[in-house]
Scaffold this motif. Structure first.
Motif, PDB file in Angstrom:
ATOM      1  N   ALA A 213       0.454  14.719  17.504  1.00  0.00           N
ATOM      2  CA  ALA A 213      -0.606  15.636  17.928  1.00  0.00           C
ATOM      3  C   ALA A 213      -0.038  16.724  18.829  1.00  0.00           C
ATOM      4  CB  ALA A 213      -1.692  14.855  18.651  1.00  0.00           C
ATOM      5  N   THR A 214      -0.353  17.967  18.521  1.00  0.00           N
ATOM      6  CA  THR A 214       0.180  19.089  19.282  1.00  0.00           C
ATOM      7  C   THR A 214      -0.706  20.310  19.073  1.00  0.00           C
ATOM      8  OG1 THR A 214       2.094  20.568  19.561  1.00  0.00           O
ATOM      9  CG2 THR A 214       1.695  19.715  17.360  1.00  0.00           C
ATOM     10  N   ASP A 215      -0.724  21.175  20.082  1.00  0.00           N
ATOM     11  CA  ASP A 215      -1.401  22.459  19.911  1.00  0.00           C
ATOM     12  C   ASP A 215      -0.396  23.576  19.639  1.00  0.00           C
ATOM     13  OD1 ASP A 215      -0.177  22.776  22.369  1.00  0.00           O
ATOM     14  OD2 ASP A 215      -2.029  23.035  23.507  1.00  0.00           O
ATOM     15  N   TYR A 216       0.830  23.181  19.268  1.00  0.00           N
ATOM     16  CA  TYR A 216       1.864  24.178  18.968  1.00  0.00           C
ATOM     17  C   TYR A 216       1.556  24.930  17.680  1.00  0.00           C
ATOM     18  CZ  TYR A 216       6.488  26.241  18.287  1.00  0.00           C
ATOM     19  OH  TYR A 216       7.521  27.128  18.100  1.00  0.00           O
ATOM     20  N   VAL A 217       0.792  24.311  16.771  1.00  0.00           N
ATOM     21  CA  VAL A 217       0.411  24.983  15.531  1.00  0.00           C
ATOM     22  C   VAL A 217      -1.084  25.288  15.554  1.00  0.00           C
ATOM     23  CG1 VAL A 217       2.256  23.953  14.168  1.00  0.00           C
ATOM     24  CG2 VAL A 217       0.058  22.790  14.333  1.00  0.00           C
ATOM     25  N   GLN A 218      -1.471  26.291  14.777  1.00  0.00           N
ATOM     26  CA  GLN A 218      -2.871  26.658  14.633  1.00  0.00           C
ATOM     27  C   GLN A 218      -3.283  26.444  13.185  1.00  0.00           C
ATOM     28  OE1 GLN A 218      -0.595  29.372  15.840  1.00  0.00           O
ATOM     29  NE2 GLN A 218      -0.648  28.069  17.663  1.00  0.00           N
ATOM     30  N   LEU A 219      -4.568  26.189  12.991  1.00  0.00           N
ATOM     31  CA  LEU A 219      -5.085  25.915  11.654  1.00  0.00           C
ATOM     32  C   LEU A 219      -6.031  27.003  11.197  1.00  0.00           C
ATOM     33  CD1 LEU A 219      -5.939  22.107  11.861  1.00  0.00           C
ATOM     34  CD2 LEU A 219      -3.925  23.149  10.817  1.00  0.00           C
ATOM     35  N   SER A 220      -5.875  27.395   9.931  1.00  0.00           N
ATOM     36  CA  SER A 220      -6.878  28.193   9.242  1.00  0.00           C
ATOM     37  C   SER A 220      -7.342  27.338   8.069  1.00  0.00           C
ATOM     38  CB  SER A 220      -6.276  29.518   8.751  1.00  0.00           C
ATOM     39  OG  SER A 220      -7.202  30.209   7.929  1.00  0.00           O
ATOM     40  N   ASN A 221      -8.461  26.657   8.265  1.00  0.00           N
ATOM     41  CA  ASN A 221      -8.898  25.633   7.317  1.00  0.00           C
ATOM     42  C   ASN A 221      -9.984  26.164   6.397  1.00  0.00           C
ATOM     43  OD1 ASN A 221      -9.505  23.338   5.915  1.00  0.00           O
ATOM     44  ND2 ASN A 221     -10.371  22.234   7.658  1.00  0.00           N
ATOM     45  N   ARG A 222      -9.602  26.511   5.167  1.00  0.00           N
ATOM     46  CA  ARG A 222     -10.551  26.928   4.143  1.00  0.00           C
ATOM     47  C   ARG A 222     -10.649  25.898   3.025  1.00  0.00           C
ATOM     48  NH1 ARG A 222      -9.196  33.433   3.484  1.00  0.00           N
ATOM     49  NH2 ARG A 222      -9.593  33.995   5.664  1.00  0.00           N
ATOM     50  N   ALA A 223     -10.029  24.736   3.232  1.00  0.00           N
ATOM     51  CA  ALA A 223     -10.058  23.685   2.212  1.00  0.00           C
ATOM     52  C   ALA A 223     -11.381  22.927   2.275  1.00  0.00           C
ATOM     53  CB  ALA A 223      -8.890  22.734   2.421  1.00  0.00           C
ATOM     54  N   VAL A 224     -11.865  22.565   1.102  1.00  0.00           N
ATOM     55  CA  VAL A 224     -13.160  21.886   1.017  1.00  0.00           C
ATOM     56  C   VAL A 224     -13.061  20.673   0.107  1.00  0.00           C
ATOM     57  CG1 VAL A 224     -14.477  24.000   1.428  1.00  0.00           C
ATOM     58  CG2 VAL A 224     -13.902  23.320  -0.934  1.00  0.00           C
ATOM     59  N   SER A 225     -14.070  19.819   0.211  1.00  0.00           N
ATOM     60  CA  SER A 225     -14.206  18.699  -0.707  1.00  0.00           C
ATOM     61  C   SER A 225     -14.712  19.216  -2.049  1.00  0.00           C
ATOM     62  CB  SER A 225     -15.186  17.682  -0.126  1.00  0.00           C
ATOM     63  OG  SER A 225     -15.416  16.637  -1.040  1.00  0.00           O
ATOM     64  N   GLY A 226     -14.025  18.831  -3.124  1.00  0.00           N
ATOM     65  CA  GLY A 226     -14.461  19.307  -4.432  1.00  0.00           C
ATOM     66  C   GLY A 226     -13.473  18.962  -5.522  1.00  0.00           C
ATOM     67  N   PRO A 227     -13.827  19.243  -6.770  1.00  0.00           N
ATOM     68  CA  PRO A 227     -12.959  18.936  -7.909  1.00  0.00           C
ATOM     69  C   PRO A 227     -11.859  19.981  -8.064  1.00  0.00           C
ATOM     70  CG  PRO A 227     -14.945  20.016  -8.674  1.00  0.00           C
ATOM     71  CD  PRO A 227     -15.107  19.839  -7.182  1.00  0.00           C
TER      72      PRO A 227
END
Length: 484
Positions: A213-227
């Motif tokens: 666990a670290t805050d050294y990286v940032q996330l851009s989360n556009r992933a979703v649940s789906g087929p």
């Protein structure tokens, strides 16, 4: 095109034909199938260098373009690790140190605290936590100076020569540093493990966990649940912005290792966490890349396992970052320079000590990730023969992947191949694979109990990897079934 043939020791005519580059005529044997193998349509337009030799005498049994230099991919690790066992020694251990140029007064350390890395690619967060705990056990609760993060044992070149841009965010293309961290016991140094879990409801964003666990990286989360199974992660060049996109099936999870930009700074981030967990406060700045004074006092130290043990995950799992660390460590030991160039010179000196000519090949990194590396099957079989004469050979030989053995740290990259054949639990060899490149080199025992060394390097094929690997497997089976 000339294809060499298997030679019986008394088959003078066939041997002369091979020497002159002609096509020898021999009776049909199981080994004559090698000519047929090399004529497979999967190799149309490709170049292959193949050599098979008697491991005891070194005599050539079959050859095709044996001196043609090709891109070896991870077969280069055979040369790097053999040289490392010679140059560094089987008992060599990497070290990571905590030092100070100050004095302890009660629970205060009056000077700077230095975290000094000597290239260990096997360090994990728990190891940094243990260093912080050792410091705490001395009674230190406050550092009145700076935290200096010293990665100067190696140079600042984070990537190898001509490594591909599209490998940059992958675990196998991770940046090289003398002070790094691995998220797992595979020792994928310079990476973080990103686990995504898709909720049951389609269209909802995936949840993400990063380890350590670290805050050294940032996330851009556009992933979703789906087929569609389109989920993936990329890291934006020059940053630690991880971009998650696509769809992950509901209820499923994905685990992916992603490299970071500047692993030294990731270590600094994690070590500060470790100090805080021990109740240790640093009043000064964080200084990246400062050198530890030669007069600094050693406060705590961590050592890796010895090299003769580290080569098992390195060779079984084809670990690139460990290979690069060994190359720079050889350079540091022989030339007091933690550079790839100095390491390559150390490998060349090892070859000369074995009576081999390093001018017949080109090496620019330790792992084989660069397409500037060029070796022939003669080079690799020379190395295999020379290595078999070394006192540490058994440890090195057992560290090679073993065909068809399902145990991950026994079979390694060959664990799914050649099961149910005479090559299973017989072939000890290194694999290599890149786009348009495949290689397999190692040792195998034939039906008569004779140990053989061989190397097959294929370049410039346009088929996918499967047909080429099938040809390599056919070669291994043919060699395992040979008898005089």
């Amino acid at each position: 095109m000339h294809f060499g043939r298997w030679l019986h020791p008394l088959t003078l005519l066939a041997g002369l034909s091979l020497l002159l580059g002609g096509c020898a005529s021999v009776s049909q044997t199981s080994m004559a199938s090698l000519d047929h193998l090399l004529a497979d349509p999967a190799l149309n337009g490709a170049t292959v260098s193949l050599m098979v030799r008697d491991a005891r005498s070194g005599s050539t049994l079959y050859q095709h373009n044996p001196r043609t230099r090709l891109i070896p991919a991870s077969n280069l690790k055979l040369l790097t690790t053999a040289a490392a066992m010679d140059v560094l020694g089987p008992q060599y251990r990497f070290a990571t140190q905590l030092l100070s140029n100050g004095a302890q007064q009660g629970d205060r350390l009056t000077g700077n605290l230095y975290l000094r890395g000597l290239g260990d690619p096997t360090m994990q967060f728990a190891d940094y936590q243990a260093l912080a705990a050792q410091l705490a056990s001395l009674g230190v609760r406050q550092v009145q100076g700076d935290l200096v993060v010293d990665d100067t044992w190696f140079d600042a070149e984070r990537l190898g020569v001509d490594w591909a841009q599209d490998d940059e965010s992958t675990y196998y293309g991770a940046q090289i540093s003398a002070l790094t961290v691995s998220p797992n016991t595979d020792f994928d140094a310079g990476t973080l493990l990103v686990t995504a879990r898709a909720p049951a409801v389609v269209g909802q964003p995936v949840s993400v966990e990063i380890s350590p666990a670290t805050d050294y990286v940032q996330l851009s989360n556009r992933a979703v649940s789906g087929p569609g199974n389109t989920y993936g992660i990329t890291r934006q060049h020059g940053t630690n912005l991880l971009q998650l996109s696509g769809a992950l099936a509901p209820g499923k999870q994905s685990r992916q290792w992603v490299s970071v930009w500047e692993p030294t700074q990731l270590v600094a981030n994690l070590f500060e966490q470790a100090l805080a967990q021990q109740g240790i406060q640093v009043l000064g700045r964080r200084v990246i890349g400062g050198a530890s004074p030669t007069t600094a006092l050693l406060l705590a130290e961590h050592h890796s396992a010895p090299l003769q043990q580290l080569i098992t995950p390195l060779l079984k799992l084809s670990n690139n970052n460990m290979s690069e660390a060994l190359l720079k460590a050889m350079g540091r030991k022989t030339a007091n320079a933690g550079t790839a160039q100095a390491g390559v010179a150390a490998v060349a000196a090892f070859m000369k000590r074995q009576g081999l000519d390093p001018a017949t090949l080109s090496q620019v990194d330790g792992s084989g990730l660069s397409r500037r590396n060029l070796l022939s099957s003669q080079n690799l079989t020379d190395v295999l023969l020379a290595t078999a004469k070394q006192p540490w050979f058994d440890a090195w030989y057992n560290a090679l992947p073993i065909a068809g053995n399902a145990d991950r740290l026994t079979g390694g990259s060959l664990r799914y191949r050649l099961r149910g054949t005479a090559a299973a639990n017989n072939l000890h060899a290194k694999t290599g694979s890149m786009a348009g490149v495949s290689s397999l080199s190692g040792y195998i025992t034939d039906a008569g109990g004779r140990r053989l060394v061989f190397s097959m390097i294929s370049n410039n094929h346009v088929s996918d990897a499967a047909p080429i690997r099938a040809l390599e497997d056919r070669l291994a089976v043919a060699l395992s079934q040979w008898h005089d």
